[in-house]
Design a protein around this motif. Structure first.
Motif, PDB file in Angstrom:
ATOM      1  N   LYS A 140       5.764  -5.387 -16.452  1.00 50.83           N
ATOM      2  CA  LYS A 140       5.074  -4.669 -15.382  1.00 50.83           C
ATOM      3  C   LYS A 140       5.502  -5.189 -14.010  1.00 50.83           C
ATOM      4  N   ARG A 141       5.602  -6.525 -13.876  1.00 52.38           N
ATOM      5  CA  ARG A 141       5.993  -7.119 -12.602  1.00 52.38           C
ATOM      6  C   ARG A 141       7.418  -6.724 -12.231  1.00 52.38           C
TER       7      ARG A 141
ATOM      8  N   VAL B 259       1.949 -15.502 -14.250  1.00 52.01           N
ATOM      9  CA  VAL B 259       1.840 -14.765 -12.989  1.00 52.01           C
ATOM     10  C   VAL B 259       1.818 -15.757 -11.822  1.00 52.01           C
TER      11      VAL B 259
ATOM     12  N   GLU C  64       7.644  -3.021 -11.205  1.00 50.33           N
ATOM     13  CA  GLU C  64       7.114  -2.765  -9.864  1.00 50.33           C
ATOM     14  C   GLU C  64       8.127  -3.185  -8.799  1.00 50.33           C
ATOM     15  N   ARG C  65       8.802  -4.299  -9.045  1.00 48.99           N
ATOM     16  CA  ARG C  65       9.774  -4.801  -8.071  1.00 48.99           C
ATOM     17  C   ARG C  65      11.019  -3.910  -8.020  1.00 48.99           C
TER      18      ARG C  65
ATOM     19  N   THR D 101       3.232  -8.317 -19.466  1.00 46.60           N
ATOM     20  CA  THR D 101       2.932  -8.639 -18.067  1.00 46.60           C
ATOM     21  C   THR D 101       4.193  -8.716 -17.225  1.00 46.60           C
ATOM     22  N   LEU D 102       5.196  -9.424 -17.717  1.00 47.70           N
ATOM     23  CA  LEU D 102       6.440  -9.562 -16.952  1.00 47.70           C
ATOM     24  C   LEU D 102       7.136  -8.212 -16.803  1.00 47.70           C
TER      25      LEU D 102
ATOM     26  N   TRP E 240      12.992 -15.024 -13.206  1.00 46.20           N
ATOM     27  CA  TRP E 240      12.531 -13.984 -12.298  1.00 46.20           C
ATOM     28  C   TRP E 240      12.031 -14.583 -10.982  1.00 46.20           C
ATOM     29  N   SER E 241      11.364 -15.744 -11.064  1.00 40.52           N
ATOM     30  CA  SER E 241      10.908 -16.410  -9.845  1.00 40.52           C
ATOM     31  C   SER E 241      12.093 -16.823  -8.985  1.00 40.52           C
TER      32      SER E 241
ATOM     33  N   ASN F 218      10.200 -16.059 -16.954  1.00 37.23           N
ATOM     34  CA  ASN F 218       9.428 -16.122 -15.723  1.00 37.23           C
ATOM     35  C   ASN F 218      10.075 -17.035 -14.701  1.00 37.23           C
TER      36      ASN F 218
END
Length: 931
Positions: free
Chosen positions: A288-289, A318, A292-293, A285-286, A48-49, A45
């Protein structure tokens, strides 16, 4: 791209972040094989951020993750004990290291490590090269060792707090500029890395020395000039070790590297590679994020009604974004939210009101959150225009009606199949109860934190969000203001209220997702579920019931106290030989030490003499003035804190006083009473005991007091395994007389009240780790005599001394102590050196005893409502080891029988105390008469 001016290099301290993610984030396991992956999830995470940062001015053009290659580096050749004390890696962390490197490569980011050097040296070298090439650098880390690199064009970012660290933060941490950080570190040393430093010199002292002498070498050369003997000796005797320490903490910014800056350029993420890795790790969850990106298909999500704890733990990552917060202003929108709550089976809920006093507060709005990052606020009572803060204003248009919202939410808030989640749920429970809704079942993140972290940190939501989520919450003062301009929440604009209130629910859900699986890992699930959470509705009902207080009695007492204070003031001024303001510590100090010449006068930073109670008690044997002032101060405190203040706390609607109990107010589990504090009413003086006369029973009722007899001494007899004390409690013998007989060789038949009084002081003093000095003060005897009493006590009861040493040793090894019921009380200062060390040890010794006593009365309180349900009785107060009830006159004996059975049988089924628990009961029209 050739790295140069305009380029921005981000260097992620991968090794440090793995450890921080492991300890700060919840345990997460891969469902297919149970492999631990929590630290890897946090790491991914972060990456990715970084790659999707919207901060254009600080976004990286070049990026690398830096790891430690191994534990042996060139520093071990300089000092063979370097990092020798580091503990072994946790078993569930060890297998995650390889996956963080795989993750770095999967996100197409440079992954760098080099044998013989630490990650910090690699970061220092890249930072130097980047600055020389004309670029800027951000180091993603909170490691203090890297702060020496901060300067022109180089800053740091704490990823957990999303906080930038620059020159100001360096000075705040070390007291010097970055170029002198290594000098301060060399002097202060580092116990974690086993950097020796100078004995007895900490960061603050080191900073003062470097500020005075300019640099470390000059300081060492002129060490003989230092006036303070201990500092001088520490520097002169350890100069070589200090120089070695500097070599250990100084980062090598000129190490050989096989990779150049150009090769660190940020590259596009390859969807197929990263999606394959995330699916392999099962990061739902990640995945999915990211999908989408990158606009690629994600795997089909699990649609089970109850979200797995591990999935929730991942959801904590998130990003916070107010765009995910919405206002609910139609019933259709509310119905959709309720349907989602029922589907998922849990909801974080929070209330916004006009006051912190739950008995009088009006409901202004309700916030809800089911999924991290998506929350809603239902405005109900926001006002504008007209009137003043006390009424007369009109409701803002467009809000749903309070009654229709509560009617819609009541079924789900009371639904046994839907878990409600709150932070300090007792407050919200009482608010909803006043509006006819009894919330349950529920979890409370504040109590979860307390069960796991008692003694380590605070448990308020803002502090927990900072520590565990790295997120700073919107401060309430930014909405309400402060001072005379402060408003109540119903005057806050709805748009601002949505952001604030929805964030509260969002943070609460994330904390719950993090804490819930950690309870088991910390082995405190039973403590939370049997001693913490069930106490909430019990206390809430007690607080709502309140206790009747007679205003006229208080007023008469205030008048009597004022008269007595005037008389004492006359005596004090006569003893002083001149008039002066008795309430002025400055004037009192001048009288005591300048005029009367009493010994021990010490001036503080303000230039005034210290005149605290401990000083006056010591001086009371020298002159009568200090004793008279102590008596005057006690009356002044009784008047201002109780007889005057309690009148202001009488609720105008109920005519009763409603205290509030803090479940997390003490690390030992003791409850704390506030607004007003009813637990600190003095009972040793006659005047203090009289205050309880103002607490009265209504007409046709009486007050019943049930008090555990010497519960902490009984627990001490059990845990220290003192056979003679255990037998005495079983036989109902006066324990203080028995102790006196054992210590002073006086038969029980010849016991005097003075000898018994001394034994009683020692009995209770030992529990709190009293010193010879403290006992001497309590008994007004010479210190040597008092120390002799304590020494003789341990000779007679050697098991107590053994318990103390064993408890301290356990705390020093494990960092916590435990009650008999499994409650953990952390002892972070137990291995500290200096003045605080003795206090930390005494606290560790006392905590299991006081904590076990607190657990016993909690168990009794939790079981009490069901036991007395058929009786016309109400439990009103808990004060230390006492419970106070209000009951109809004819039912007091029945209540005493039932309540005593509950209290005396309140031990845990798995804890078999070797002494009986005994409860003393009293009945009266007032609390004083009942006690």
């Amino acid at each position: 791209m050739t790295f140069g001016k305009g380029n921005h290099l981000h260097l992620i301290d991968g090794s440090a972040f793995i450890f921080r993610a492991y300890h700060a984030l919840p345990p997460l396991t891969r469902k297919s094989d149970g492999m631990p992956v929590g630290a890897v999830a946090g790491f991914c995470n972060l990456l990715w951020s970084e790659l999707t940062s919207t901060r254009k001015e600080t976004a990286p053009t070049h990026l690398a993750v830096i790891f430690d290659a191994g534990s042996i580096t060139f520093r071990n050749e300089i000092y063979d004990k370097y990092k020798a004390n580091r503990p072994e890696l946790p078993e569930d962390l060890r297998p995650q290291f390889v996956y963080t490197r795989k993750a770095t490569k999967a996100f197409n980011v440079a992954c760098i490590e080099q044998d013989g050097y630490e990650a910090d040296d690699i970061i220092a070298t890249f930072a130097r090269r980047a600055r020389e090439a004309g670029g800027t650098v951000t180091i993603i880390s909170s490691d203090k060792d890297l702060m020496q690199l901060i300067g022109d064009g180089v800053d740091m970012l704490d990823p957990m707090k999303n906080k930038r660290l620059g020159l100001e933060e360096v000075f705040e941490k070390f007291g010097v500029a970055p170029n002198r950080v290594v000098d301060v570190q060399a002097l202060a040393g580092d116990s974690v890395d086993n950097v020796p430093g100078a004995p007895g010199i900490g960061i603050k002292t080191a900073a003062l020395l470097i500020q005075e002498y300019g640099d470390l070498e000059t300081l060492l050369e002129r060490a003989g000039e230092i006036k303070q003997p201990k500092r001088r000796e520490a520097l002169v005797d350890n100069a070589d070790l200090i120089r070695i320490s500097k070599r250990l903490v100084q980062l090598d910014g000129d190490m050989p590297l096989d990779i150049g800056l150009d090769e660190l350029e940020v590259k596009p993420v390859e969807a197929e590679v990263v999606m394959g890795f995330l699916q392999e790790m099962e990061f739902t969850t990640l995945t999915k994020r990211v999908s989408e990106r990158l606009k690629v298909a994600a795997p089909v999500a699990d649609t089970a009604k109850l979200v797995e704890a591990d999935e929730l733990a991942e959801a904590v990552q998130v990003p916070f974004d107010v765009a995910g917060y919405e206002k609910i202003d139609t019933m259709a929108a509310l119905d959709a939210w309720i349907a989602r709550i029922v589907e998922v089976g849990h909801v974080a809920v929070d209330t916004e009101t006009t006051s912190l006093d739950e008995v009088q507060a009006e409901l202004v709005g309700i916030s809800l959150c089911v999924d991290a990052g998506r929350a809603a606020y239902i405005p109900l009572g926001h006002k504008q225009g007209g009137g003043d803060l006390f009424g007369g204003a009109e409701l803002v248009a467009g809000q749903l009606g309070l009654d229709q919202v509560l009617a819609a939410l009541k079924p789900v808030l009371e639904d046994a199949s839907v878990l409600k989640i709150g932070q300090n749920m007792k407050y919200d429970w009482k608010i909803f109860k006043r509006y006819g809704v009894e919330v349950g079942p529920f979890d409370d993140t504040m109590l979860m934190s307390s069960a796991m972290q008692a003694g380590l940190n605070g448990h308020g939501m803002d502090a927990l969000s900072e520590k565990y989520l790295g997120h700073t919450c919107i401060p309430i003062k930014s909405l309400l203001g402060s001072g005379k301009a402060q408003v109540t929440f119903d005057r806050v604009g709805i748009d601002d209220a949505v952001k604030y209130a929805a964030e509260d629910a969002d943070v609460t859900l994330r904390l719950w997702a993090m804490f819930k699986p950690q309870l088991h890992r910390a082995r405190v699930t039973t403590v939370y579920e049997t001693l913490e959470r069930p106490l909430v509705p019990v206390l809430a009902r007690m607080e709502m019931a309140g206790v009747q207080v007679d205003r006229q009695t208080l007023a008469r007492m205030s008048g009597a106290f004022a008269q007595k204070m005037l008389g004492l003031e006359a005596e004090i001024q006569e003893a002083a030989g001149q008039p002066f303001n008795v309430g002025s510590p400055k004037q009192l100090g001048e009288i005591l030490f300048d005029k009367l010449g009493l010994p021990g006068g010490e001036k503080g930073k303000t230039g005034a003499y210290a005149t605290g109670a401990d000083i006056l008690e010591d001086l009371a044997t020298e002159h009568k003035l200090p004793g008279l002032v102590l008596d005057w101060r006690q009356l002044a405190k009784l008047k201002s804190t109780y007889t005057d203040a309690l009148q202001d706390h009488i609720n105008p609607e109920t005519g009763r006083v409603h205290t509030s109990y803090s479940i997390t107010g003490a690390v030992t589990g003791r409850l704390a009473s506030t607004d007003p504090n009813l637990q600190n009413i003095p009972i040793r003086s006659e005047e203090g005991r009289r205050i309880r006369e103002a607490f009265v029973a209504p007409k046709g009722k009486v007050l019943v007091s049930l008090d555990y007899s010497q519960i902490e001494l009984r627990i001490l007899a059990h845990v220290a395994d003192i056979a003679s004390l255990q037998q005495a409690f079983k036989d109902g013998i006066d324990i203080h007389a028995l102790t006196a007989s054992e210590m002073f060789n006086v038969p029980l038949s010849e016991m005097t009240s003075d000898i018994r009084r001394r034994a009683k002081a020692i009995n209770f003093g030992v529990i709190y780790g009293i010193s010879g000095f403290g006992l001497a003060r309590n008994l007004r005897i010479p210190r040597a005599e008092a120390q002799g009493f304590i020494d003789r006590y341990f000779e007679r009861f050697p098991g107590i001394k053994e318990y103390m040493s064993d408890t301290v040793a356990f705390a020093q090894k494990n960092g916590f102590v435990q009650t008999l019921f499994g409650r953990k009380i952390h002892t972070p200062e137990i291995n500290a050196k200096g003045p605080g060390a003795g206090f930390a040890k005494r606290a560790a010794i006392n905590a299991p005893i006081q904590g076990t006593a607190a657990d016993v009365i909690r168990r009794a309180m939790i079981r009490m409502p069901a036991a007395i349900e058929a009786l016309p009785a109400t439990m009103l107060l808990q004060v230390h080891d006492e419970l106070l009830f209000e009951v109809e006159e004819g039912a007091s004996e029945a209540l005493i029988k039932v309540a005593k059975d509950v209290m005396e049988g309140a031990s845990h089924p798995g804890v078999h105390l070797k002494v009986p628990l005994t409860v003393e009961a009293g009945v009266g029209a007032t609390w004083a008469a009942a006690h």
